[in-house]
Design an enzyme around this catalytic site. Structure first.
Site, PDB file in Angstrom:
ATOM      1  N   GLU A 124       0.858  -1.186   0.000  1.00  0.00           N
ATOM      2  CA  GLU A 124       0.000   0.000   0.000  1.00  0.00           C
ATOM      3  C   GLU A 124       0.896   1.238   0.000  1.00  0.00           C
ATOM      4  O   GLU A 124       1.306   1.719   1.049  1.00  0.00           O
ATOM      5  CB  GLU A 124      -0.926   0.020   1.218  1.00  0.00           C
ATOM      6  CG  GLU A 124      -1.904   1.190   1.191  1.00  0.00           C
ATOM      7  CD  GLU A 124      -2.601   1.432   2.520  1.00  0.00           C
ATOM      8  OE1 GLU A 124      -3.557   2.211   2.541  1.00  0.00           O
ATOM      9  OE2 GLU A 124      -2.171   0.853   3.538  1.00  0.00           O
ATOM     10  N   GLY A 215      -9.154   8.133   2.190  1.00  0.00           N
ATOM     11  CA  GLY A 215      -8.104   8.330   1.197  1.00  0.00           C
ATOM     12  C   GLY A 215      -8.597   8.204  -0.228  1.00  0.00           C
ATOM     13  O   GLY A 215      -7.911   7.616  -1.068  1.00  0.00           O
ATOM     14  N   ARG A 222     -22.947  14.734  -9.214  1.00  0.00           N
ATOM     15  CA  ARG A 222     -22.596  14.829 -10.637  1.00  0.00           C
ATOM     16  C   ARG A 222     -21.239  14.209 -10.954  1.00  0.00           C
ATOM     17  O   ARG A 222     -20.904  14.047 -12.127  1.00  0.00           O
ATOM     18  CB  ARG A 222     -22.635  16.297 -11.097  1.00  0.00           C
ATOM     19  CG  ARG A 222     -24.050  16.841 -11.264  1.00  0.00           C
ATOM     20  CD  ARG A 222     -24.074  18.192 -11.947  1.00  0.00           C
ATOM     21  NE  ARG A 222     -23.505  19.232 -11.105  1.00  0.00           N
ATOM     22  CZ  ARG A 222     -24.206  19.937 -10.218  1.00  0.00           C
ATOM     23  NH1 ARG A 222     -25.498  19.690 -10.057  1.00  0.00           N
ATOM     24  NH2 ARG A 222     -23.627  20.875  -9.495  1.00  0.00           N
ATOM     25  N   HIS A 246     -13.015   5.500  11.415  1.00  0.00           N
ATOM     26  CA  HIS A 246     -12.556   5.733  10.043  1.00  0.00           C
ATOM     27  C   HIS A 246     -13.722   6.056   9.108  1.00  0.00           C
ATOM     28  O   HIS A 246     -13.578   6.840   8.173  1.00  0.00           O
ATOM     29  CB  HIS A 246     -11.787   4.513   9.523  1.00  0.00           C
ATOM     30  CG  HIS A 246     -10.406   4.405  10.060  1.00  0.00           C
ATOM     31  ND1 HIS A 246     -10.137   3.908  11.308  1.00  0.00           N
ATOM     32  CD2 HIS A 246      -9.205   4.751   9.518  1.00  0.00           C
ATOM     33  CE1 HIS A 246      -8.837   3.936  11.518  1.00  0.00           C
ATOM     34  NE2 HIS A 246      -8.244   4.442  10.450  1.00  0.00           N
ATOM     35  N   ASP A 269      -6.883  -2.564   9.050  1.00  0.00           N
ATOM     36  CA  ASP A 269      -5.893  -1.513   8.814  1.00  0.00           C
ATOM     37  C   ASP A 269      -5.087  -1.255  10.085  1.00  0.00           C
ATOM     38  O   ASP A 269      -4.655  -0.131  10.356  1.00  0.00           O
ATOM     39  CB  ASP A 269      -6.540  -0.218   8.317  1.00  0.00           C
ATOM     40  CG  ASP A 269      -5.536   0.733   7.661  1.00  0.00           C
ATOM     41  OD1 ASP A 269      -4.427   0.286   7.315  1.00  0.00           O
ATOM     42  OD2 ASP A 269      -5.851   1.932   7.521  1.00  0.00           O
TER      43      ASP A 269
END
Length: 376
Positions: A124, A215, A222, A246, A269
């Site tokens: 990551e 993130g 739209r 989170h 996480d």
């Protein structure tokens, strides 16, 4: 060995059954009380072992700066929360440190230690967006690069199984395509990608979204953004950190409902603060304050990972997001296994790996079996 319960999770529902285990596999599923048993768990629930495909560290050890002792302690500790398999996840760090860690992680995986099974490595960062970096070091973020990834994989002895990429940073989606063609799963995260770019990344082989809503470009009516794509694209999996911090539970409910029983993936996480008491810690590559809520924060208040446990994510999904049991249980077992292409994990069925857990009605883990061996 034979164990039994009146509530065994088979074919997406609880059933009375016996499980016969031999040579690390489930070799028989029988009627309750059919044969003498080694352990009768009565009305306690037996589930497939939990899989955490997004976890960065434990008890002060960060996977970016991995140590053998730290990895071994982590592997031995995860079964206490019902985790039988996981991906060792790294984040943005100097390449030299990452390469060194990949070599060490690979060696530890090969040792096949007792405890949770490290299935491989999840990368990551640094192939992410500067604008959606979260707690990643902004000075180390880089454009996705195939040659760099080849170096990663060489040092990892081909044990990298998953990579997070911001698709808008990946020119012509070259790294996405390379990874897909080389049996590495791709998840979209730390990204400002608009909806159409996410659709194209899906067509190029990406199959999931990293910690949905965290993130990434948010939803506008739209321009659905990355978060809207995570909700709308039925063929894509979506990770969810289900801790109420989170992602607010009201928003988490929308993820749960959108992805349903087949495409939701619960993750912790969890970072190196897991297992540590609240306080301020100055660790390699990161200063972080551990709050009473179990989450880490940088000096500017940005979230910097968690000390979450997978069994708690499962509990929260049911109790705070109104998820049906099949949705929450699949999200912690079957779905991450299917996403990674693991046919023998994530379900209790004949010839699957004998990775199962026993929990009570308060979600306390009573016993964890890994390859048929009780480890608690």
């Amino acid at each position: 060995m034979i164990i039994q319960s009146t509530r065994v999770w088979i074919d997406e529902k609880f059933q009375s059954a016996q499980l016969e285990i031999k040579d690390n596999k489930i070799v028989g599923i029988h009627e309750y009380n059919k044969y003498p048993v080694d352990t009768d768990y009565k009305d306690e629930r037996i589930l497939p072992g939990l899989l955490d495909i997004h976890a960065h560290g434990f008890n002060g050890m960060d996977s970016n700066y991995a140590t053998a002792d730290g990895l071994k302690h982590w592997i031995a500790s995860l079964p206490k929360e019902g985790v039988t398999s996981f991906l060792v996840t790294t984040s943005t760090a100097p390449e030299a440190n990452l390469l060194e860690s990949y070599e060490l992680i690979s060696k530890v995986i090969d040792e096949k230690l007792p405890g949770a099974t490290p299935l491989g490595i999840h990368v990551e960062g640094p192939q992410i967006s500067f604008d959606f970096k979260g707690a990643h070091n902004p000075y180390l973020i880089q454009k996705p690069n195939v040659e760099q990834f080849k170096r990663y994989q060489e040092h990892a002895q081909n044990k990298i199984k998953l990579i997070c990429i911001a698709p808008e940073m990946d020119e012509n989606h070259e790294l996405i395509k390379y990874c897909v063609n080389n049996n590495v799963k791709v998840t979209l995260g730390h990204t400002g990608a608009k909806y159409d770019e996410c659709v194209q990344a899906m067509h190029d082989g990406a199959r999931s979204f990293t910690h949905t809503f965290n993130g990434m470009l948010g939803v506008h009516h739209r321009e659905p953004g990355s978060a809207g794509a995570a909700l709308a694209l039925d063929d894509m999996y979506a990770e969810l950190i289900c801790d109420g911090v989170h992602v607010h539970y009201a928003v988490a409910k929308t993820v749960v409902r959108a992805k349903g029983k087949d495409k939701l993936i619960l993750v912790t996480d969890a970072v190196q603060i897991k297992g540590l008491k609240p306080g301020i810690y100055d660790m390699p590559g990161r200063w972080v304050e551990v709050k009473e809520d179990g989450c880490g924060r940088l000096k500017d208040g940005r979230l910097a990972g968690s000390s979450n446990k997978m069994i708690t994510m499962l509990k929260n999904c049911i109790e705070h997001c109104d998820a049906e049991e099949v949705v929450a249980i699949n999200a912690a077992t079957k779905n991450p296994a299917r996403f990674l292409g693991l046919d023998t994990k994530g379900e209790i069925k004949l010839n699957n790996d004998a990775d199962v857990i026993v929990i009570d009605d308060t979600y306390q883990v009573i016993q964890t079996y890994i390859n048929g061996n009780p480890v608690l």
